[in-house]
Design an enzyme around this catalytic site. Structure first.
Site, PDB file in Angstrom:
ATOM      1  N   ARG A  20       0.817  -1.205   0.000  1.00 45.80           N
ATOM      2  CA  ARG A  20       0.000   0.000   0.000  1.00 45.80           C
ATOM      3  C   ARG A  20       0.858   1.266   0.000  1.00 45.80           C
ATOM      4  O   ARG A  20       0.331   2.383  -0.042  1.00 45.80           O
ATOM      5  CB  ARG A  20      -0.914   0.015   1.225  1.00 45.80           C
ATOM      6  CG  ARG A  20      -1.834  -1.193   1.301  1.00 45.80           C
ATOM      7  CD  ARG A  20      -2.753  -1.098   2.497  1.00 45.80           C
ATOM      8  NE  ARG A  20      -3.584   0.077   2.420  1.00 45.80           N
ATOM      9  CZ  ARG A  20      -4.681   0.192   1.683  1.00 45.80           C
ATOM     10  NH1 ARG A  20      -5.077  -0.826   0.954  1.00 45.80           N
ATOM     11  NH2 ARG A  20      -5.370   1.293   1.654  1.00 45.80           N
ATOM     12  N   TRP A  27       2.448   5.972   1.723  1.00 46.28           N
ATOM     13  CA  TRP A  27       2.611   6.400   0.327  1.00 46.28           C
ATOM     14  C   TRP A  27       2.308   7.881   0.334  1.00 46.28           C
ATOM     15  O   TRP A  27       1.177   8.297   0.596  1.00 46.28           O
ATOM     16  CB  TRP A  27       1.648   5.649  -0.587  1.00 46.28           C
ATOM     17  CG  TRP A  27       1.898   5.876  -2.045  1.00 46.28           C
ATOM     18  CD1 TRP A  27       2.898   5.335  -2.795  1.00 46.28           C
ATOM     19  CD2 TRP A  27       1.122   6.674  -2.941  1.00 46.28           C
ATOM     20  NE1 TRP A  27       2.796   5.749  -4.099  1.00 46.28           N
ATOM     21  CE2 TRP A  27       1.715   6.579  -4.212  1.00 46.28           C
ATOM     22  CE3 TRP A  27      -0.010   7.468  -2.786  1.00 46.28           C
ATOM     23  CZ2 TRP A  27       1.209   7.238  -5.341  1.00 46.28           C
ATOM     24  CZ3 TRP A  27      -0.511   8.121  -3.898  1.00 46.28           C
ATOM     25  CH2 TRP A  27       0.098   8.010  -5.151  1.00 46.28           C
ATOM     26  N   ASN A  80      -4.544   7.083   6.658  1.00 49.95           N
ATOM     27  CA  ASN A  80      -4.458   6.691   5.249  1.00 49.95           C
ATOM     28  C   ASN A  80      -5.520   7.495   4.514  1.00 49.95           C
ATOM     29  O   ASN A  80      -6.674   7.490   4.925  1.00 49.95           O
ATOM     30  CB  ASN A  80      -4.731   5.182   5.177  1.00 49.95           C
ATOM     31  CG  ASN A  80      -5.131   4.677   3.806  1.00 49.95           C
ATOM     32  OD1 ASN A  80      -5.831   3.691   3.706  1.00 49.95           O
ATOM     33  ND2 ASN A  80      -4.709   5.331   2.765  1.00 49.95           N
ATOM     34  N   GLY A  81      -5.114   8.218   3.451  1.00 50.35           N
ATOM     35  CA  GLY A  81      -6.116   8.979   2.695  1.00 50.35           C
ATOM     36  C   GLY A  81      -5.751  10.447   2.638  1.00 50.35           C
ATOM     37  O   GLY A  81      -4.581  10.815   2.851  1.00 50.35           O
ATOM     38  N   LYS A 125       4.167  -2.938 -18.067  1.00 46.10           N
ATOM     39  CA  LYS A 125       4.952  -3.782 -17.156  1.00 46.10           C
ATOM     40  C   LYS A 125       6.419  -3.367 -17.198  1.00 46.10           C
ATOM     41  O   LYS A 125       7.059  -3.225 -16.163  1.00 46.10           O
ATOM     42  CB  LYS A 125       4.779  -5.240 -17.592  1.00 46.10           C
ATOM     43  CG  LYS A 125       4.773  -6.245 -16.527  1.00 46.10           C
ATOM     44  CD  LYS A 125       3.464  -6.463 -15.815  1.00 46.10           C
ATOM     45  CE  LYS A 125       2.774  -5.234 -15.329  1.00 46.10           C
ATOM     46  NZ  LYS A 125       1.468  -5.410 -14.782  1.00 46.10           N
ATOM     47  N   GLU A 135       6.935   0.045 -15.492  1.00 46.72           N
ATOM     48  CA  GLU A 135       6.698  -0.007 -14.036  1.00 46.72           C
ATOM     49  C   GLU A 135       7.904  -0.549 -13.277  1.00 46.72           C
ATOM     50  O   GLU A 135       8.271  -0.006 -12.243  1.00 46.72           O
ATOM     51  CB  GLU A 135       5.523  -0.954 -13.714  1.00 46.72           C
ATOM     52  CG  GLU A 135       4.148  -0.364 -13.834  1.00 46.72           C
ATOM     53  CD  GLU A 135       3.075  -1.394 -13.495  1.00 46.72           C
ATOM     54  OE1 GLU A 135       2.166  -1.049 -12.752  1.00 46.72           O
ATOM     55  OE2 GLU A 135       3.133  -2.554 -13.983  1.00 46.72           O
ATOM     56  N   LYS A 191       0.596  -0.716  -4.693  1.00 44.71           N
ATOM     57  CA  LYS A 191      -0.270  -1.717  -5.318  1.00 44.71           C
ATOM     58  C   LYS A 191      -1.730  -1.312  -5.285  1.00 44.71           C
ATOM     59  O   LYS A 191      -2.473  -1.539  -6.211  1.00 44.71           O
ATOM     60  CB  LYS A 191      -0.095  -3.056  -4.599  1.00 44.71           C
ATOM     61  CG  LYS A 191      -0.932  -4.143  -5.203  1.00 44.71           C
ATOM     62  CD  LYS A 191      -0.192  -5.425  -5.290  1.00 44.71           C
ATOM     63  CE  LYS A 191      -0.860  -6.392  -6.229  1.00 44.71           C
ATOM     64  NZ  LYS A 191      -0.592  -6.106  -7.632  1.00 44.71           N
TER      65      LYS A 191
HETATM   66  C1  G6P Z   1      -2.054   0.313  -9.209  1.00 44.23           C
HETATM   67  C2  G6P Z   1      -1.263  -0.967  -9.388  1.00 44.23           C
HETATM   68  C3  G6P Z   1      -1.562  -1.578 -10.744  1.00 44.23           C
HETATM   69  C4  G6P Z   1      -3.049  -1.809 -10.887  1.00 44.23           C
HETATM   70  C5  G6P Z   1      -3.846  -0.523 -10.665  1.00 44.23           C
HETATM   71  C6  G6P Z   1      -5.331  -0.790 -10.562  1.00 44.23           C
HETATM   72  O1  G6P Z   1      -1.587   1.269 -10.089  1.00 44.23           O
HETATM   73  O2  G6P Z   1       0.116  -0.707  -9.254  1.00 44.23           O
HETATM   74  O3  G6P Z   1      -0.877  -2.807 -10.858  1.00 44.23           O
HETATM   75  O4  G6P Z   1      -3.322  -2.310 -12.155  1.00 44.23           O
HETATM   76  O5  G6P Z   1      -3.456   0.082  -9.428  1.00 44.23           O
HETATM   77  O6  G6P Z   1      -5.564  -1.531  -9.401  1.00 44.23           O
HETATM   78  P1  G6P Z   1      -6.799  -2.482  -9.171  1.00 44.23           P
HETATM   79  O7  G6P Z   1      -6.581  -3.041  -7.798  1.00 44.23           O
HETATM   80  O8  G6P Z   1      -8.022  -1.603  -9.234  1.00 44.23           O
HETATM   81  O9  G6P Z   1      -6.805  -3.510 -10.230  1.00 44.23           O
END
Ligand code: G6P
Length: 610
Positions: free
Chosen positions: A27, A74, A99-100, A486, A489, A605
C-alpha cells in the site's frame, strides 16, 4: 494509500504491528512508523524509506508496550521524509496514523495554529491529532474528542488513534479507505486489510464508510456515521499465511507469474461444466440481468483497464453487445450517456482503487441496468458495493506489478463472454470451441513459462536501452499496452504500446538502431498486416523482437532479430497466453537492471486516493 495496523493486547505488540506492516507495504513504502504506549509516555519511532529502515531503528532503539499503532506510507501531502512519516502526535498525549487525504486540512490547520499549536510536519494528518488534543484540552474525554474531530474531516480517510489518558483504548475510523477490525482472545486489532492480521486472528468485522470503532483488549464497539452503536457482521476469513510468502522464489512477482496456471485453473473450476457455464459462475439474479443487457460500459485503472480492453474485443466479436471501456479517473468526471439496458462493469484486483470505486458510486446514481464487478479480493469495498461481483481466484497478489490478477481477470471476462454467448444463443459449435480453449489454458500457460531461459537472453538485449516500443494488433493491441506498462513499471525503461497499424502515424519517427521493437505476433487474420508493419520497422533499422505462435505460417524468421515461439493456443485465449512471456521479459530486464522488482519506486499496489 498507506497501511495501518493497531493493536490493544496483554502482550508486547511491537512485533505484531511490524509484521502486519510488512504485509501492508504493497500500500506504500515511502516511510514507516510506530507509536507505543510505553509507561508514562508515547514512544514513537519512524523512518523515511521502507519498513526495513524502521526495523533497524527499532533494533537500535527498542520500544515495548501493550497498545500501539503503526503505519507504512505512500506520500501525498508532504515529502517522504522522516518528519512527515506517521504516527503524528500532539504534545506526546495523542498519536495518530492516517491513510487517505483530509481535504479540509488547510482551514483546520490555520485554526489550530491560531489556537497555539505548532506543526512539525507538512502533512494533512497532523491537523487531526492536534484537533483531538484541542477538544481534550476543552475537557472532552478521548472518545468524545475523537468522535468530534473525526466528524469534522472531509475527504477520504482511515485513521487509528492512541491516547495517554485512556491508554488501553484505540479509536479508529474509515471513510473511503479500507479498514477491518480483527477480534482475538484478550486482544483486538485494526488494520487496512485482513492479510496484515491473519497470523493473529481469522475473525473480522469489515467497517463501513463513516464507521468509528473503539477497541480495548477485551471490548469492541462500532458506531455508524450518525454516531449510533451498530453491529457489523463477524466474518471468518480463510487465508493461509503461506500464500503471503515468496515460497523460495527470488521475488513475489516471479512467484505470481508461475502461479498463473493454478490461478487460472482455480478461477475456472466449477464454473465451466460440459462446455457450458455452470450456475456456480453467477447466480440466477445476475443471469436475469445479463438477459437484458444491450450495452456494456467497462471501467478500470492500470492493468485492470487493459483486461477491459481485451474483453471489448471478445464481447463485441462474439456476442455483438456494444462495449465501451474507459479509465476510471476520466470516466468519473465525464457526463457519460447511458443508453437503456447498459451494464456497468468494474474490474479491479484490489477492489479498493479510489477512482474505480468513485466511478461505481456514480454509476449507481445513473441509468444503468445493474453494476457488476470482477475483483480478486472478497469483502473489499468493490465486492460489497457492487450489485454483483465475480471473484477471480488468483490468491493474494503482493508484487506491485500485476500479473496473475490480470490473467485471472481475463479468465473471468472470457467466462462472462461465454455466458453472454449462451444467452445470445451464439452457435453451439463456436461456444464449445471457446470452452475447450479455456479448459486447455492452464496447460498452455505452463508451456509459456518454460520459455524462461530464452526470454532471459532476450532481456539481456533490452537491458541497456532507454526506450522500447511494443506492437500488437486487434485483441493483442491491449497486450502490447500491458507489455509496455509492465516494462516501465518495474525496469523504469520508457516504453509505449502501439497498435502496429498506427506506427506510421508518428512513432515510426522514433525508430532507429537504438530502438527495440517488441511485436506480439499471434496466428490470426491480422498476422500478414502485422508482418508489413514489422517490415516498416526493419527498413528503419529498429531491433526487432517477435513472439510468435509456433504453428503459424509466418515469414518472420529471417526478418526479425530475436524470435520466440509460443505453444499454439486458440484465437480466443491467445491474448492471455501472449501476455505471459511479456511479463517474464519485464521481470528479467528489471532484475538485470537491479531495480526493486516487487516494490518499484513511486508506485503502490492499491491506490486508495485520487
Ligand atoms: C495500481 C497498481 C496496478 C493496478 C492498478 C489498478 O496502479 O500498481 O498494478 O493495475 O493500481 O488496481 P486495481 O486493484 O483496481 O486492479
Amino acid at each position: 494509500m498507506c497501511g495501518i495496523v493497531a493493536v490493544s493486547a496483554n502482550r508486547n505488540v511491537v512485533e505484531v504491528i511490524v509484521n502486519g506492516l510488512q504485509t501492508l507495504e504493497y500500500r506504500g513504502y515511502d516511510s514507516a512508523g510506530i507509536a507505543i504506549i510505553e509507561g508514562d509516555h508515547i514512544a514513537i519511532r519512524k523512518q523515511a524509506g521502507k519498513l526495513s529502515q524502521l526495523k533497524q531503528e527499532l533494533a537500535a532503539h527498542p520500544v515495548a508496550g501493550h497498545v500501539g499503532i503503526g503505519h507504512t506510507r505512500w506520500a501525498t501531502h508532504g515529502e517522504p521524509t522522516s518528519a512527515n512519516a506517521h504516527p503524528h502526535d500532539s504534545n506526546n498525549a495523542i498519536a495518530v496514523v492516517h491513510n487517505g487525504i483530509i481535504e479540509n486540512y488547510r482551514p483546520l490547520r490555520e485554526q489550530l495554529i491560531a489556537a497555539g499549536y505548532a506543526f512539525k510536519s507538512a502533512t494533512d494528518t497532523e491537523t487531526l491529532v492536534h484537533l483531538i488534543h484541542h477538544y481534550q484540552a476543552q475537557g472532552m474525554g478521548f472518545s468524545a474528542a475523537s468522535h468530534q474531530a473525526i466528524g469534522q474531516l472531509e475527504g477520504a480517510y482511515a485513521v487509528a488513534i492512541t491516547c495517554m489518558s485512556d491508554p488501553n483504548r484505540i479509536i479508529a475510523a474509515r471513510k473511503g479507505s479500507p479498514l477491518v477490525v480483527g477480534l482475538g482472545d484478550g486482544e483486538n486489532f485494526v488494520a487496512s486489510d485482513v492479510q496484515a492480521l491473519i497470523n493473529e486472528t481469522n475473525q473480522f468485522h469489515y467497517l463501513e464508510d463513516g464507521d468509528v470503532v473503539e477497541i480495548t483488549q477485551d471490548s469492541c464497539h462500532i458506531f455508524d456515521a450518525a454516531g449510533q452503536p451498530v453491529e457489523r457482521e463477524l466474518k471468518t476469513v480463510t487465508l493461509s499465511s503461506e500464500a503471503l510468502t515468496k515460497d523460495g522464489y527470488a521475488h513475489y512477482m516471479l512467484k505470481e507469474i508461475h502461479e498463473q496456471p493454478t490461478a487460472v485453473a482455480n478461477t475456472i473450476a466449477e464454473r465451466l461444466y460440459n462446455g457450458r457455464i455452470s450456475p456456480y459462475f453467477i447466480n440466477e439474479a445476475a443471469t436475469a440481468i445479463l438477459q437484458q443487457v444491450d450495452n456494456i460500459h467497462i471501467i478500470a485503472c492500470g492493468t485492470s483497464y487493459h483486461a477491459g480492453l481485451v474483453a471489448r474485443y471478445w464481447l463485441e466479436a462474439i456476442t455483438q453487445i456494444p462495449t465501451q471501456v474507459e479509465i476510471a479517473s476520466e470516466y468519473r468526471y465525464r457526463k457519460p450517456v447511458v443508453p437503456q439496458n447498459t451494464l456497468f462493469l468494474t474490474i479491479s484486483q484490489s477492489g479498493e482503487t479510489a477512482d474505480s470505486l468513485a466511478a461505481l458510486r456514480f454509476a449507481k446514481t445513473a441509468n444503468y441496468l445493474s453494476t457488476f464487478a470482477v475483483c480478486n479480493v472478497a469483502n473489499s469495498s468493490l465486492d460489497r458495493e457492487t450489485e454483483h461481483c465475480i471473484l477471480t481466484h488468483a490468491g493474494p497478489e503482493i508484487g506491485v506489478a500485476s500479473t496473475k490478477a490480470l490473467t485471472t481477470q481475463l479468465t473471468v471476462l472470457a467466462l462472462l463472454t461465454l455466458k453472454l454467448a449462451e444467452i445470445k444463443q451464439v452457435d453451439e459449435a463456436v461456444r464449445k470451441n471457446l470452452a475447450e480453449q479455456l479448459i486447455t489454458l492452464p496447460g498452455i500457460i505452463n508451456q509459456s513459462l518454460l520459455l524462461d531461459d530464452q526470454i532471459k537472453v532476450m532481456a539481456e538485449k533490452i537491458v541497456q536501452r532507454d526506450n522500447a516500443l511494443f506492437l500488437g494488433r486487434g485483441v493483442h493491441y491491449p497486450i502490447a499496452l500491458e507489455g509496455a506498462l509492465k516494462l516501465k513499471e518495474i525496469s523504469y525503461i520508457h516504453a509505449e504500446g502501439y497498435p502496429a497499424g498506427e506506427l506510421k502515424h508518428g512513432p515510426l519517427a522514433l525508430v532507429d538502431e537504438k530502438m527495440p521493437v517488441i511485436a506480439v505476433c499471434p496466428n490470426d487474420e491480422l498476422l500478414e498486416k502485422l508482418e508489413s508493419n514489422i517490415e516498416e520497422v526493419r527498413a528503419r533499422g529498429g531491433e526487432l523482437f517477435a513472439f510468435v505462435d509456433h504453428k503459424s505460417q509466418h515469414g518472420l524468421k529471417d526478418r526479425v532479430n530475436h524470435l520466440i515461439e509460443l505453444e499454439a493456443s486458440g484465437s480466443f485465449t491467445s491474448p492471455i497466453v501472449f501476455n505471459v512471456p511479456l511479463q517474464l521479459l519485464s521481470y528479467h530486464v528489471a532484475v538485470l537492471r537491479g531495480t526493486d522488482v516487487d516494490q518499484p519506486r513511486n508506485l503502490a499496489k492499491s491506490v486508495t486516493v485520487e
